[in-house]
Motif scaffolding. Structure first.
Motif, short mmCIF file in Angstrom:
data_model
loop_
_atom_site.label_atom_id
_atom_site.label_comp_id
_atom_site.label_asym_id
_atom_site.label_seq_id
_atom_site.Cartn_x
_atom_site.Cartn_y
_atom_site.Cartn_z
N ASN A 330 -10.98 5.39 -6.26
CA ASN A 330 -10.66 6.56 -7.08
C ASN A 330 -9.56 6.22 -8.09
O ASN A 330 -8.87 5.20 -7.98
N ARG A 331 -9.39 7.06 -9.08
CA ARG A 331 -8.49 6.77 -10.20
C ARG A 331 -7.02 6.70 -9.77
O ARG A 331 -6.23 5.96 -10.34
N LEU A 332 -6.65 7.47 -8.75
CA LEU A 332 -5.27 7.46 -8.30
C LEU A 332 -4.91 6.14 -7.62
O LEU A 332 -3.79 5.64 -7.73
N MET A 333 -5.89 5.56 -6.91
CA MET A 333 -5.63 4.33 -6.14
C MET A 333 -5.19 3.17 -7.02
O MET A 333 -4.56 2.23 -6.54
N GLU A 334 -5.52 3.22 -8.30
CA GLU A 334 -5.08 2.16 -9.22
C GLU A 334 -3.55 2.08 -9.30
O GLU A 334 -2.99 1.05 -9.67
N HIS A 335 -2.88 3.17 -8.94
CA HIS A 335 -1.43 3.26 -9.13
C HIS A 335 -0.68 3.36 -7.80
O HIS A 335 0.52 3.66 -7.79
N ILE A 336 -1.38 3.12 -6.69
CA ILE A 336 -0.78 3.23 -5.36
C ILE A 336 -0.44 1.83 -4.82
O ILE A 336 -1.21 0.88 -4.99
N PHE A 337 0.70 1.70 -4.16
CA PHE A 337 1.12 0.43 -3.58
C PHE A 337 0.20 0.05 -2.43
O PHE A 337 -0.06 0.85 -1.53
N LYS A 338 -0.28 -1.21 -2.45
CA LYS A 338 -1.20 -1.70 -1.43
C LYS A 338 -0.68 -3.04 -0.88
O LYS A 338 -1.06 -4.11 -1.37
N ASN A 350 11.91 0.15 3.49
CA ASN A 350 13.33 -0.09 3.76
C ASN A 350 14.16 -0.04 2.48
O ASN A 350 15.31 0.40 2.49
N LYS A 351 13.59 -0.48 1.36
CA LYS A 351 14.29 -0.44 0.09
C LYS A 351 14.31 0.96 -0.54
O LYS A 351 15.01 1.19 -1.52
N GLY A 352 13.53 1.87 0.03
CA GLY A 352 13.50 3.24 -0.49
C GLY A 352 12.81 3.36 -1.84
O GLY A 352 13.12 4.27 -2.63
N ILE A 353 11.84 2.49 -2.12
CA ILE A 353 11.12 2.54 -3.39
C ILE A 353 10.23 3.78 -3.42
O ILE A 353 9.55 4.08 -2.46
N ARG A 354 10.22 4.44 -4.57
CA ARG A 354 9.40 5.66 -4.71
C ARG A 354 8.41 5.51 -5.85
O ARG A 354 8.69 4.83 -6.85
N ASN A 355 7.27 6.18 -5.70
CA ASN A 355 6.25 6.12 -6.74
C ASN A 355 5.35 7.35 -6.62
O ASN A 355 4.39 7.36 -5.85
#
Length: 446
Positions: A330-338, A350-355
């Motif tokens: 799906n189009r959203l998965m292109e921008h999700i961390f994998k 642990n680094k608290g990265i947000r997206n």
């Protein structure tokens, strides 16, 4: 005016029913909760209702044949799931909204329906491309579960620095292995020879057909992927708990939650199981991250400021079995961390990265869920339900009969289920007084 609202899945749709009931009441109208069981009664007691709201056209003719077409009621479609991978293929999206019967030449059902409430401009575009004659009945209302009334009273976790030990939500998707009706995994292989699953539609008059590229058409691949996901889900939970994070597991609404409770206990995994009746938005607002296989729940997460992480790349064998119209694409998965390893996943958290609010993500949400305008989604639905409805008929007596009949019917239905050893679930449940009160209390709208 009386409105009948079909709740297809209690654990998913109840919050929408609750808010819509109160918004209609503000205009002097009455909403009655229905479900797959009460639909049986509507065949005989439909005169109690001015408007009937269901998620898709097939609910109408699956339950009531062609009789409903002659009823004196307004029929409104409000999708319960309408984003993700199906938005990527406009023909499949149009088929999903209008059903295969429409593309097989049986257009009378869609012709009788008064209005379609669509989640986003993307869905409307699909209808215009493949069924332009229906587009005048279509209204973009936005994602109904993200109406402000469905989200009220929840804390904002998007601001500020995250604590060292994060709250992590983990979602499951093992329906083929853990079906809430208790069906065997082998049952899924019946789809191999079922045209309903192998084709989006098959017009035998014209010969036009559209082969399905969805997971249901590939039972072996579905099982392989869900087995891999189930194993990785358990490994991720174990690692998160060992790292000191608070883990809450959200079991897929079509799974048997007791199996997961037993599994976590036997594996000595100190993770809580979310109450399945708690609206997903409420659950998401209690976590900092959501981890799991590709899911439309990731859309809910980013709209609520929660960062999703997909486990789809943890095992290279998984990719070999993924089809074209799976949520992985799906189009959203292109921008999700994998992440490719659990160590990468833990490091990210642990680094608290947000997206959750990049321009690319916001564009997808606007196209498929009409975000952020969806905050008034159910106000638009109220306007659509009440448009052009003649309320001159007195339906009070018919509504009383419906209430009495429903009460007696569910008394017998529950006794019958106890004798047969059947348990109620999110799809098949008694709509008694306790259930109605529970749904009423989900929303704080006054």
């Amino acid at each position: 005016m009386n409105v009948y609202f079909h709740i297809d899945e209690l654990n998913r749709d109840a919050i929408v029913a609750s808010v819509l009931k109160k918004k209609l009441a503000q205009h002097g109208h009455n909403l009655v909760y229905g479900n797959r069981v009460t639909n049986r009664l509507l065949k005989y007691l439909h005169r109690a209702f001015d408007v009937i709201v269901v998620p898709r056209p097939h609910v109408l003719y699956d339950n009531w044949g062609d009789e409903w077409m002659l009823w004196d009621a307004r029929f409104v479609m409000l999708s319960s799931e309408s984003l993700g991978i199906i938005c990527k293929d406009h023909q499949v999206m149009a088929r999903t909204l209008l059903e295969k019967e429409y593309f097989e030449g049986k257009r009378k059902y869609v012709d009788r329906i008064d209005a379609f409430c669509l989640w986003g401009p993307k869905q409307l575009q699909a209808v215009k491309e493949f069924a332009s004659e229906v587009s005048q009945k279509c209204h973009v209302v936005g994602h109904p579960r993200h109406d402000v009334g469905c989200l009220s009273g929840q804390s904002d976790r998007t601001a500020g620095t995250l604590p060292t030990n994060k709250a992590v939500g983990v979602i499951t998707r093992a329906v083929a292995l853990n079906d809430y009706f208790g069906r065997s995994s082998l049952d899924g292989f019946t789809t191999l020879f079922d045209d309903h699953f192998q084709y989006e539609f098959f017009n035998r008059t014209t010969g036009e057909r559209l082969s399905s590229k969805r997971p249901g058409a590939k039972p072996a691949e579905t099982l392989i992927v869900q087995v891999i996901d189930a194993e990785n889900t358990l490994r991720v939970i174990r690692s998160l708990v060992k790292a000191g994070h608070k883990v809450s597991v959200r079991v897929h609404p079509k799974e048997n939650i007791d199996v997961w409770k037993n599994l976590l206990e036997r594996c000595n995994l100190n993770a809580e199981i979310s109450d399945p009746r708690l609206p997903i938005a409420n659950w998401l607002k209690s976590v900092d991250y959501i981890v799991g296989p590709p899911s439309t729940s990731f859309y809910d997460a980013v709209m609520l400021g929660v960062t999703p992480i997909s486990i789809c790349s943890l095992d290279p064998r998984r990719k070999e079995n993924i089809g074209e119209l799976w949520e992985d694409n799906n189009r959203l998965m292109e921008h999700i961390f994998k992440p490719r390893t659990i160590e990468e996943l833990l490091n990210y958290i642990n680094k608290g990265i947000r997206n959750f609010n990049s321009g690319e993500i916001l564009n997808v949400l606007k196209d498929e869920a009409d975000y952020p305008a969806c905050s008034r989604s159910l106000d638009k639905v109220v306007s659509i339900c009440t448009a052009d409805v003649q309320t001159t008929k007195n339906r009070k007596l018919a509504l009383v009969w419906f209430g009495v009949t429903r009460y007696l019917f569910f008394k017998m239905w529950r006794i019958k289920n106890r004798i047969r050893g059947r348990r109620e679930n999110s799809a098949m449940f008694a709509m008694g007084k306790n259930e109605a009160c529970f749904i009423d209390n989900l929303s704080s709208v006054t």
